[in-house]
Motif scaffolding. Structure first.
Motif, PDB file in Angstrom:
ATOM      1  N   ARG A  49       0.851  -1.180   0.000  1.00 41.51           N
ATOM      2  CA  ARG A  49       0.000   0.000   0.000  1.00 41.51           C
ATOM      3  C   ARG A  49       0.890   1.234   0.000  1.00 41.51           C
ATOM      4  NH1 ARG A  49      -1.015  -1.583   5.549  1.00 41.51           N
ATOM      5  NH2 ARG A  49      -0.128  -0.058   6.981  1.00 41.51           N
ATOM      6  N   ILE A  50       0.312   2.329  -0.457  1.00 40.69           N
ATOM      7  CA  ILE A  50       1.058   3.576  -0.569  1.00 40.69           C
ATOM      8  C   ILE A  50       0.162   4.719  -0.132  1.00 40.69           C
ATOM      9  CG2 ILE A  50       0.450   3.804  -3.028  1.00 40.69           C
ATOM     10  CD1 ILE A  50       3.273   5.068  -3.423  1.00 40.69           C
ATOM     11  N   THR A  51       0.697   5.585   0.708  1.00 38.03           N
ATOM     12  CA  THR A  51      -0.081   6.706   1.204  1.00 38.03           C
ATOM     13  C   THR A  51      -0.140   7.820   0.158  1.00 38.03           C
ATOM     14  OG1 THR A  51       1.800   7.860   2.174  1.00 38.03           O
ATOM     15  CG2 THR A  51       0.718   6.173   3.534  1.00 38.03           C
ATOM     16  N   SER A  52      -0.945   8.820   0.463  1.00 37.89           N
ATOM     17  CA  SER A  52      -1.043   9.962  -0.436  1.00 37.89           C
ATOM     18  C   SER A  52       0.307  10.660  -0.590  1.00 37.89           C
ATOM     19  CB  SER A  52      -2.098  10.945   0.061  1.00 37.89           C
ATOM     20  OG  SER A  52      -1.776  11.390   1.368  1.00 37.89           O
ATOM     21  N   GLY A  53       1.124  10.572   0.431  1.00 41.67           N
ATOM     22  CA  GLY A  53       2.442  11.196   0.377  1.00 41.67           C
ATOM     23  C   GLY A  53       3.522  10.338  -0.229  1.00 41.67           C
ATOM     24  N   GLY A  54       3.175   9.108  -0.573  1.00 39.13           N
ATOM     25  CA  GLY A  54       4.133   8.246  -1.251  1.00 39.13           C
ATOM     26  C   GLY A  54       4.860   7.249  -0.376  1.00 39.13           C
ATOM     27  N   SER A  55       4.495   7.154   0.896  1.00 40.17           N
ATOM     28  CA  SER A  55       5.120   6.155   1.762  1.00 40.17           C
ATOM     29  C   SER A  55       4.517   4.793   1.487  1.00 40.17           C
ATOM     30  CB  SER A  55       4.909   6.528   3.228  1.00 40.17           C
ATOM     31  OG  SER A  55       5.561   7.741   3.525  1.00 40.17           O
ATOM     32  N   ALA A  56       5.386   3.802   1.334  1.00 42.25           N
ATOM     33  CA  ALA A  56       4.927   2.477   0.938  1.00 42.25           C
ATOM     34  C   ALA A  56       5.315   1.423   1.974  1.00 42.25           C
ATOM     35  CB  ALA A  56       5.504   2.099  -0.417  1.00 42.25           C
ATOM     36  N   VAL A  57       4.467   0.429   2.083  1.00 45.80           N
ATOM     37  CA  VAL A  57       4.767  -0.751   2.888  1.00 45.80           C
ATOM     38  C   VAL A  57       4.478  -1.978   2.043  1.00 45.80           C
ATOM     39  CG1 VAL A  57       4.346   0.343   5.110  1.00 45.80           C
ATOM     40  CG2 VAL A  57       2.472  -0.807   3.916  1.00 45.80           C
ATOM     41  N   TYR A  58       5.193  -3.062   2.338  1.00 47.76           N
ATOM     42  CA  TYR A  58       5.083  -4.286   1.556  1.00 47.76           C
ATOM     43  C   TYR A  58       4.933  -5.501   2.453  1.00 47.76           C
ATOM     44  CZ  TYR A  58       6.941  -1.387  -2.214  1.00 47.76           C
ATOM     45  OH  TYR A  58       7.127  -0.398  -3.154  1.00 47.76           O
ATOM     46  N   GLU A  59       4.240  -6.474   1.945  1.00 43.30           N
ATOM     47  CA  GLU A  59       4.188  -7.773   2.584  1.00 43.30           C
ATOM     48  C   GLU A  59       5.565  -8.409   2.429  1.00 43.30           C
ATOM     49  OE1 GLU A  59       3.940 -11.941   2.900  1.00 43.30           O
ATOM     50  OE2 GLU A  59       3.888 -11.061   0.901  1.00 43.30           O
ATOM     51  N   ASP A  60       5.989  -9.157   3.429  1.00 37.16           N
ATOM     52  CA  ASP A  60       7.369  -9.642   3.459  1.00 37.16           C
ATOM     53  C   ASP A  60       7.772 -10.432   2.219  1.00 37.16           C
ATOM     54  OD1 ASP A  60       7.617 -10.249   7.069  1.00 37.16           O
ATOM     55  OD2 ASP A  60       7.862  -8.434   5.872  1.00 37.16           O
ATOM     56  N   SER A  61       6.889 -11.251   1.712  1.00 37.51           N
ATOM     57  CA  SER A  61       7.283 -12.139   0.610  1.00 37.51           C
ATOM     58  C   SER A  61       7.521 -11.395  -0.709  1.00 37.51           C
ATOM     59  CB  SER A  61       6.229 -13.225   0.400  1.00 37.51           C
ATOM     60  OG  SER A  61       5.042 -12.681  -0.143  1.00 37.51           O
ATOM     61  N   VAL A  62       7.094 -10.148  -0.801  1.00 39.71           N
ATOM     62  CA  VAL A  62       7.269  -9.407  -2.050  1.00 39.71           C
ATOM     63  C   VAL A  62       8.316  -8.307  -1.936  1.00 39.71           C
ATOM     64  CG1 VAL A  62       4.863  -9.886  -2.638  1.00 39.71           C
ATOM     65  CG2 VAL A  62       5.481  -7.632  -1.705  1.00 39.71           C
ATOM     66  N   LYS A  63       8.833  -8.105  -0.732  1.00 33.37           N
ATOM     67  CA  LYS A  63       9.841  -7.065  -0.556  1.00 33.37           C
ATOM     68  C   LYS A  63      11.041  -7.335  -1.458  1.00 33.37           C
ATOM     69  CE  LYS A  63       8.782  -5.730   4.210  1.00 33.37           C
ATOM     70  NZ  LYS A  63       9.237  -5.771   5.632  1.00 33.37           N
ATOM     71  N   GLY A  64      11.490  -6.290  -2.145  1.00 38.24           N
ATOM     72  CA  GLY A  64      12.617  -6.424  -3.051  1.00 38.24           C
ATOM     73  C   GLY A  64      12.248  -6.913  -4.437  1.00 38.24           C
TER      74      GLY A  64
END
Length: 113
Positions: A49-64
């Protein structure tokens, strides 16, 4: 609010795909946007997911491997998926998070080994 997801398809392990999700209206730019996926028999889980300001988080298995991005001019959110694995096979949904959640229709990604 209507969300239109596209870009799914058939890929081989190691390939790349780019998902897109578009909507109309300026409200997009204040919304947190997310990509979720649901494999057969499983629940729908957050991918990124990505916030309006562009901060993103990822589920562990897809990181990278996966990258979420957004274009507030085009009212679009993208999911660049690299080094795909068979376990990435799922229906991918985009979600807009405001006072309530809005879901797109889903796009199927199938990754063969």
């Amino acid at each position: 609010v209507q969300l239109q997801a596209s870009g799914g398809g058939l890929a081989q392990a190691g390939d790349s795909l780019r998902l897109s999700c578009t909507t109309s209206g300026s409200i997009f730019r204040i919304a947190t946007m997310g990509w979720y996926r649901q494999a057969p028999g499983n629940q729908r889980d957050l991918v990124a997911r990505i916030t309006s300001g562009g901060s993103a988080v990822y589920e562990d298995s897809v990181k990278g491997r996966f990258t979420i991005s957004r274009d507030n001019v085009k009212n679009a959110v993208y999911l660049q998926m690299n080094r795909l694995k068979p376990e990435d096979t799922a229906v991918y949904y985009c979600k807009m998070m405001l006072d309530r959640d809005y879901w797109g229709q889903g796009t199927l990604v199938t990754v063969s080994s």
